[in-house]
Enzyme design. Structure first.
Site, PDB file in Angstrom:
ATOM      1  N   GLY A  61       0.821  -1.208   0.000  1.00 20.97           N
ATOM      2  CA  GLY A  61       0.000   0.000   0.000  1.00 20.97           C
ATOM      3  C   GLY A  61       0.850   1.251   0.000  1.00 20.97           C
ATOM      4  O   GLY A  61       2.082   1.199   0.111  1.00 20.97           O
ATOM      5  N   GLY A  63       1.558   5.023   1.746  1.00 18.07           N
ATOM      6  CA  GLY A  63       1.387   5.827   2.946  1.00 18.07           C
ATOM      7  C   GLY A  63       1.487   7.304   2.604  1.00 18.07           C
ATOM      8  O   GLY A  63       1.458   7.705   1.441  1.00 18.07           O
ATOM      9  N   GLY A  64       1.609   8.128   3.633  1.00 18.61           N
ATOM     10  CA  GLY A  64       1.675   9.557   3.404  1.00 18.61           C
ATOM     11  C   GLY A  64       2.967   9.995   2.752  1.00 18.61           C
ATOM     12  O   GLY A  64       3.003  11.001   2.044  1.00 18.61           O
ATOM     13  N   GLY A  66       5.440   7.447   1.400  1.00 19.01           N
ATOM     14  CA  GLY A  66       6.056   6.483   0.486  1.00 19.01           C
ATOM     15  C   GLY A  66       5.205   5.249   0.303  1.00 19.01           C
ATOM     16  O   GLY A  66       4.080   5.159   0.784  1.00 19.01           O
ATOM     17  N   VAL A  68       4.862   0.977   0.541  1.00 22.32           N
ATOM     18  CA  VAL A  68       5.291  -0.127   1.386  1.00 22.32           C
ATOM     19  C   VAL A  68       5.156  -1.424   0.597  1.00 22.32           C
ATOM     20  O   VAL A  68       4.141  -1.671  -0.060  1.00 22.32           O
ATOM     21  CB  VAL A  68       4.464  -0.195   2.682  1.00 22.32           C
ATOM     22  CG1 VAL A  68       4.971  -1.319   3.573  1.00 22.32           C
ATOM     23  CG2 VAL A  68       4.530   1.134   3.423  1.00 22.32           C
ATOM     24  N   LYS A  83       9.738  -0.024   3.306  1.00 18.39           N
ATOM     25  CA  LYS A  83       9.148   1.277   3.005  1.00 18.39           C
ATOM     26  C   LYS A  83      10.136   2.091   2.168  1.00 18.39           C
ATOM     27  O   LYS A  83      11.275   2.325   2.594  1.00 18.39           O
ATOM     28  CB  LYS A  83       8.808   2.019   4.290  1.00 18.39           C
ATOM     29  CG  LYS A  83       8.185   3.385   4.077  1.00 18.39           C
ATOM     30  CD  LYS A  83       7.816   4.002   5.409  1.00 18.39           C
ATOM     31  CE  LYS A  83       7.237   5.380   5.234  1.00 18.39           C
ATOM     32  NZ  LYS A  83       6.898   6.002   6.536  1.00 18.39           N
ATOM     33  N   ASP A 177       0.004  10.098  13.436  1.00 15.17           N
ATOM     34  CA  ASP A 177      -1.024   9.626  12.500  1.00 15.17           C
ATOM     35  C   ASP A 177      -1.616   8.318  13.017  1.00 15.17           C
ATOM     36  O   ASP A 177      -1.813   7.365  12.260  1.00 15.17           O
ATOM     37  CB  ASP A 177      -0.439   9.438  11.105  1.00 15.17           C
ATOM     38  CG  ASP A 177      -1.528   9.308  10.033  1.00 15.17           C
ATOM     39  OD1 ASP A 177      -2.648   9.793  10.281  1.00 15.17           O
ATOM     40  OD2 ASP A 177      -1.268   8.719   8.975  1.00 15.17           O
TER      41      ASP A 177
END
Length: 572
Positions: A61, A63-64, A66, A68, A83, A177
């Site tokens: 998926g 992320g904010g 980068g 993963v 990541k 987060d």
């Protein structure tokens, strides 16, 4: 990281053929090597060996900061989560320094309820990466959405989340987060649920040196639904921002939904300005008043009124889990502490309607409004100083209510039978949107704290709650007396499907509506008739990009409305 997300296809983004960095936004050349970026539906790293030791297997998926990946070590059977920051982040000097700082900070984490960094480095081509333990299991968000969290499991999850956060906070790390999507739930050796906090990629290292902070002043980063007021307004943060998020997560576990509805920016505003509803008012669920009091304490607008230390929350959760209710109650701050004799607060069920009367549907409390207290404070209960509660409504005597009901029944009998009946009001469902970076939140109102909610009257634990009775609309006598249609009469034609309209919908709801209508059209007409429309929809700018950039939003809304017009032209 959720195992179910590993099979999800990565969204199409531009990438550099030389260093294999993935870019978002309007980039045409790689700032690292000057190579021309290319667009592809496949990720350039999947199937390759990163840094000569991590075989990249799949995308887990975005992320904010980068992407993963799931990876396997080439010399061991162990799997990792890798990541890799997006190109515009990894090749920015300030952001890269922040990532290196994050890696060093996250390497301090060594706790079963937290995922830490195991390895950090960069490829010969200059690509920066972080290697972490792979948590294989569903996210807490997925379990809540599927209603798979039993009430007796909530306290167990709270103890472990507070334990993991205490470990991180006492080492100077703030997540910033924290949300259910960043909690992966695995199974412990004894078969119990084991929540693990992931993605400290937005962590803020609190080393006491303001000059070493690498976050831009005034920058707002996080997920609006769980964002503390001071985070939404761009103030300096500490561990109490995570405590606010933990309070929202606990509310969601207890109620099965978030405290407020609305678009992300609107929810962030309500987190800043609106009084938090009670779990009972929001969902109708009866919960432990001590857990309700903890939610109120954790989600105070002013962080000075939240717990001073995360370990205090952990101590409360452990005492309550051990059955020491008196000890847990003493740890709650006095303004939010429930009465010593408080039990499960159960709101009395509405009385069933009298025959022949049209029951007016009860109005649901609108999100963000200050709810009127349902009961006076119990004797001895301590309240916050200088409370400004709305005036309490006068209760009608039972005799007066009975007289009104008799008069209404007489009036209804005297009224002509053919008078139209009032249809129950429809309840509008508000689309809450999806989490986005909160940099778009502007003009937030100043923080205003409302008084803590006062619990309704307590009743013994062994008392069964009265069943909720839903009022039925009256039956029109003129309609019920009509002769029935013959058995062989032709069935009435189904009403035509309503035209597709995007008026009044949020941007996310527009995306969802067009996707749903496209699927329905494909089922009716086949893929050949809908292939062109499907290609046009896939070319619409991604939702998150459209939210962040006004130009892309205008382009997306125009194309979505054009698709709606063309879908209306298809046979229904």
């Amino acid at each position: 990281m959720s195992a179910s997300s590993s099979s999800a296809a990565a969204p199409s983004r531009a990438s550099c053929p030389a260093c294999k960095a993935v870019f978002r936004g309007d980039f045409r050349r790689c700032p690292n090597d000057g190579g021309l970026l290319v667009e592809s539906d496949t990720d350039p790293l999947v199937g390759t060996v990163l840094a000569e030791r991590y075989q990249i297997e799949a995308v887990l998926g975005d992320g904010g900061l980068g992407r993963v990946y799931r990876a396997r070590h080439v010399r061991m059977s162990r799997r990792f989560a890798i990541k890799v920051p997006f190109g515009e982040v990894g090749y920015d000097r300030k952001s890269r320094a922040r990532l290196a700082n994050e890696a060093e900070a996250a390497s301090r984490l060594d706790h079963p309820n937290v995922i830490g960094v195991i390895d950090v480095g960069e490829t010969p081509a200059g690509l920066f990466y972080l290697a972490m333990d792979l948590a294989d299991g569903p996210s807490l968000a997925e379990l809540v959405a599927d209603d798979q969290i039993a009430p007796d499991q909530i306290l167990t999850l709270l103890v472990q989340l507070a334990d993991g956060l205490t470990h991180a906070h006492e080492r100077g790390l703030v997540h910033r987060d924290l949300k259910p999507e960043n909690v992966v739930v695995t199974t412990a050796a004894d078969g119990t649920m084991l929540p693990r906090v992931i993605d400290f990629g937005l962590a803020l290292v609190d080393d006491g040196e303001p000059s070493t902070r690498l976050t831009t002043e005034g920058l707002v980063v996080g997920t609006p639904y769980y964002m503390a007021p001071e985070q939404a307004t761009g103030e300096d943060l500490d561990h109490r921002a995570d405590l606010f998020a933990l309070g929202i997560i606990l509310f969601e576990l207890l109620a099965g939904c978030l405290p407020f509805d609305g678009a992300p920016a609107e929810v962030a505003r309500q987190n800043v300005t609106a009084r938090l509803p009670t779990v009972l008012a929001r969902s109708g669920r009866v919960v432990d008043p001590l857990l309700e009091a903890l939610v109120t304490w954790l989600t105070r607008k002013r962080r000075a009124e939240r717990p001073l230390a995360t370990r205090d929350v952990l101590a409360f959760a452990r005492r309550l889990s051990a059955g020491d209710r008196a000890g847990a109650r003493e740890l709650i701050s006095p303004p939010f502490r429930p009465p010593a004799d408080a039990t499960l607060a159960i709101e009395p069920a509405p009385a069933p309607p009298r025959p022949g009367l049209v029951a007016e549907p009860a109005a649901e409390p609108r999100a963000g409004l200050v709810a009127e207290p349902t009961a006076e404070p119990a004797p001895g209960a301590e309240l916050e100083p200088a409370l400004d509660l709305p005036p309490r409504r006068r209760r009608w005597p039972l005799a007066a209510l009975a007289l009104i009901a008799v008069i209404a029944a007489i009036a209804l009998v005297a009224w002509p039978r053919s008078s139209p009946t009032t249809a129950p009001a429809a309840i509008a469902v508000v689309d809450a949107g999806v989490p986005v970076d909160a940099a778009d939140i502007v003009a937030l109102a100043p923080v205003v704290d409302a008084a803590p909610a006062v619990a309704p009257p307590a009743i013994p634990l062994d008392a069964a709650p009265a069943p909720s009775v839903r009022a039925r609309p009256p039956i029109d006598a003129a309609v019920s007396s009509r002769p029935r249609a013959p058995v062989d009469a032709a069935p009435a034609a189904p009403p035509p499907s309503p035209a597709i309209s995007l008026d009044g919908l949020s941007l996310k709801a527009q995306y969802k509506r067009i996707a749903t209508e496209l699927d329905a059209a494909m089922s009716r007409l086949g893929t050949d008739r809908t292939a062109a429309l499907r290609r046009r929809f896939d070319a619409v700018p991604p939702y998150l990009d459209a939210v962040r950039k006004p130009t892309l939003r205008i382009e997306a809304e125009a194309e979505l409305r054009a698709l709606a017009r063309d879908l209306n032209k298809l046979p229904r």
